[in-house]
Design an enzyme around this catalytic site. Structure first.
Site, short mmCIF file in Angstrom:
data_model
loop_
_atom_site.label_atom_id
_atom_site.label_comp_id
_atom_site.label_asym_id
_atom_site.label_seq_id
_atom_site.Cartn_x
_atom_site.Cartn_y
_atom_site.Cartn_z
N HIS A 93 0.84 -1.21 0.00
CA HIS A 93 0.00 0.00 0.00
C HIS A 93 0.88 1.26 0.00
O HIS A 93 0.71 2.15 -0.84
CB HIS A 93 -0.92 -0.02 1.22
CG HIS A 93 -1.86 1.14 1.31
ND1 HIS A 93 -3.16 1.09 0.89
CD2 HIS A 93 -1.67 2.41 1.76
CE1 HIS A 93 -3.74 2.26 1.08
NE2 HIS A 93 -2.85 3.09 1.61
N GLU A 94 1.82 1.31 0.92
CA GLU A 94 2.67 2.50 1.03
C GLU A 94 3.60 2.64 -0.18
O GLU A 94 3.93 3.76 -0.58
CB GLU A 94 3.46 2.49 2.35
CG GLU A 94 2.59 2.49 3.60
CD GLU A 94 1.54 3.60 3.65
OE1 GLU A 94 1.78 4.67 3.04
OE2 GLU A 94 0.47 3.38 4.25
N HIS A 117 1.75 4.62 -2.75
CA HIS A 117 1.86 6.06 -2.50
C HIS A 117 3.25 6.57 -2.90
O HIS A 117 3.40 7.62 -3.53
CB HIS A 117 1.64 6.35 -1.01
CG HIS A 117 0.22 6.27 -0.56
ND1 HIS A 117 -0.79 7.05 -1.10
CD2 HIS A 117 -0.38 5.51 0.41
CE1 HIS A 117 -1.93 6.77 -0.48
NE2 HIS A 117 -1.72 5.84 0.43
N GLU A 154 -4.69 7.71 -3.13
CA GLU A 154 -5.22 6.44 -2.62
C GLU A 154 -5.52 5.47 -3.76
O GLU A 154 -5.45 4.25 -3.58
CB GLU A 154 -6.47 6.72 -1.77
CG GLU A 154 -6.88 5.59 -0.85
CD GLU A 154 -5.89 5.30 0.29
OE1 GLU A 154 -4.91 6.06 0.48
OE2 GLU A 154 -6.10 4.30 1.00
ZN ZN Z 1 -3.23 5.20 1.77
#
Ligand code: ZN
Length: 490
Positions: free
Chosen positions: A255-256, A259, A285
């Site tokens: 997830h990170e 980003h 996101e």
């Molecule tokens: Zn996030």
């Protein structure tokens, strides 16, 4: 001859650089700062914040903006960002801005204590104060328009509550129906046993590289809450380990990385300019979620991941890749948004979106918030909240005044659904690549069609350009319904 535009850009570049320093201090505080440094750090951060605030309000910026002209699309986009920030700073009275900063920094500690004690009443007066100040700020920013829409602009420029409400209104019934069907079917096995934490970190670093995270311009550390920090050539992420739940570490990392890859892949020409950052929270996101879910939790990729996990941890009781895929995507009851599965995650967000709009509109009082939360939760999830720390007190956002933020989580999921549909068309053999642990075509497509542009286009526009169609909730719903029908035999 130096033009007003050149002077404005040189000044802005320094402000952006100082903003990056402030962000890095925040990263340091969560990762390596000695505990005894907290008070000194607060003063250092406060000093830097006041320098930044003064620069954002600097009257010269107003003068330059009045004279500057954008000669091309990039210059016009720079001016659009700078003007938006300057107008925002100018609309909010200085004493209100100062009171908001003071109140929200204090409120976070009061919220944390109330949560630890499961005592909403201990937090309610503080939340009332924060809400009141943000409502005032929203009114000042809205200038006669809708205060909630004005607050939304901080996170998702161009979005309106009405448009989000229509999108979320279409999501909710189909998600509720899907969760009911899924939870009525036999559940896949959960993971059991313990998993060495340093092996989890080694595997996570390897997976980060697999998803294209450039370690020469980034790093992975451990922190209580996973996050990504920085832009351009210094983008750092954190993750966490739990000996019983290696998926937490692996999927927080992916997830990170989504980003971070977004920030790393922005055109180098935009470094330390307003275009050199991700354009909105929703678009950000969309990147973290498509890396984590549509790619990272796909049957193809989990097949590769299964082999990596056996290598890292030995036999962990699930030897069949299909069973492993079902375990990774297991839908489970729970109260906590951040631990929710793909089917139920957006229901958590929609609940918050509806309640906070009523709070800002003044049609829901803070004194009735806990009851409103619990009633809505039971309607959407089918069981009652057992304690405030599992309900209305679970998220930090409202305590620090982040009204308008939650919506960007679900908007990001909707955007990820659209991007995934377009990506599948652009890369027809995607599954064969993911099955071999190769994400380069997928992440390369996202880089070239979206990430590269940074702040050049407005949020919705950059998604539409990448996808080739106007984004809506259809692709996300179709993806979730097909995926979970397959796993649960619906
Ligand atoms: Zn996030």
């Amino acid at each position: 001859m130096t033009t007003a535009y050149d002077e404005l850009m040189a000044f802005t570049r320094e402000t952006e650089a100082l903003g990056q320093v402030a962000g890095r201090l925040g990263w340091d505080q969560e990762t390596t700062m000695p505990r005894g440094a907290a008070a000194q750090r607060a003063e250092e951060m406060g000093a830097l914040e006041s320098v930044l605030h003064a620069r954002r309000m600097d009257p010269r910026v107003g003068d330059w903006l009045a004279k500057a002209e954008g000669s091309d699309d990039e210059a016009k986009a720079h001016l659009r960002h700078i003007r938006r920030d300057f107008d925002r700073a100018s609309k909010v009275p200085a004493d209100l801005a100062a009171e908001l900063a003071r109140t929200t920094s204090m409120a976070q500690g009061i919220w944390a204590e109330a949560r630890a004690n499961d005592d909403f009443a201990a937090f309610a007066p503080t939340l009332e104060r924060v809400l009141d100040l943000r409502r005032q700020e929203g009114a000042a920013l809205a200038n006669g328009g809708d205060p909630y829409d004005a607050l939304l602009q901080d996170y998702e420029p161009g979005a309106t509550a009405a448009e989000l409400d229509a999108m979320f209104g279409a999501l909710r019934p189909r998600l509720v129906e899907l969760r009911d069907k899924v939870l009525g079917a036999p559940a896949p096995a959960a993971l059991s046993g313990t998993f060495d934490e340093s092996a989890q970190m080694r595997l996570s670093r390897q997976i980060a590289k697999t998803f294209g995270y450039d370690m020469s311009r980034g790093r992975v550390d451990k922190a209580v809450h996973p996050f990504s920090s920085g832009s351009g050539n210094d983008v750092r992420i954190t993750t966490r380990t739990n000996p019983e739940d290696p998926f937490n570490c692996i999927y927080s990392t992916i997830h990170e990385v989504g980003h971070a890859a977004y920030e790393q892949n922005i055109d180098q020409a935009y470094l330390l300019t307003p275009l050199g950052r991700g354009v909105s929270m929703g678009v950000h996101e969309s990147q973290s979620r498509i890396y984590e879910n549509q790619l990272g939790r796909s049957r193809a990729f989990t097949g590769w991941l299964h082999g990596q996990m056996v290598e890292a941890f030995g036999d962990f009781g699930i030897s069949d890749p299909d069973a492993f895929y079902a375990t990774v995507n297991r839908v489970h009851n729970g109260y906590i948004r951040t631990e929710a599965d793909e089917v139920q995650y957006n229901l958590h967000v929609l609940l918050r979106f509806d309640l906070e709009r009523r709070l800002i509109a003044g049609t829901l009082d803070v004194s009735d918030l806990e009851e409103a939360w619990n009633t809505r939760f039971e309607a959407d999830f089918g069981y009652a909240v057992d304690k405030p720390s599992n309900g209305v007190l679970q998220d930090v956002h409202w305590s620090v005044g982040l009204f308008g933020y939650f919506a960007t989580y679900s908007l990001g999921n909707v955007y990820a659904g659209c991007l995934h549909e377009a990506l599948r068309k652009a890369v027809p053999d995607l599954d064969a690549q993911l099955a071999a642990g190769d994400t380069s075509a997928a992440t390369g497509w996202l880089r070239d069609n979206l990430q590269l542009h940074g702040g050049l286009y407005e949020p919705r526009e950059v998604i539409e350009r990448a996808c080739g169609f106007a984004p809506d909730e259809g692709p996300l719903l179709a993806y979730l319904e097909a995926k979970f029908a397959g796993i649960y035999g619906l």
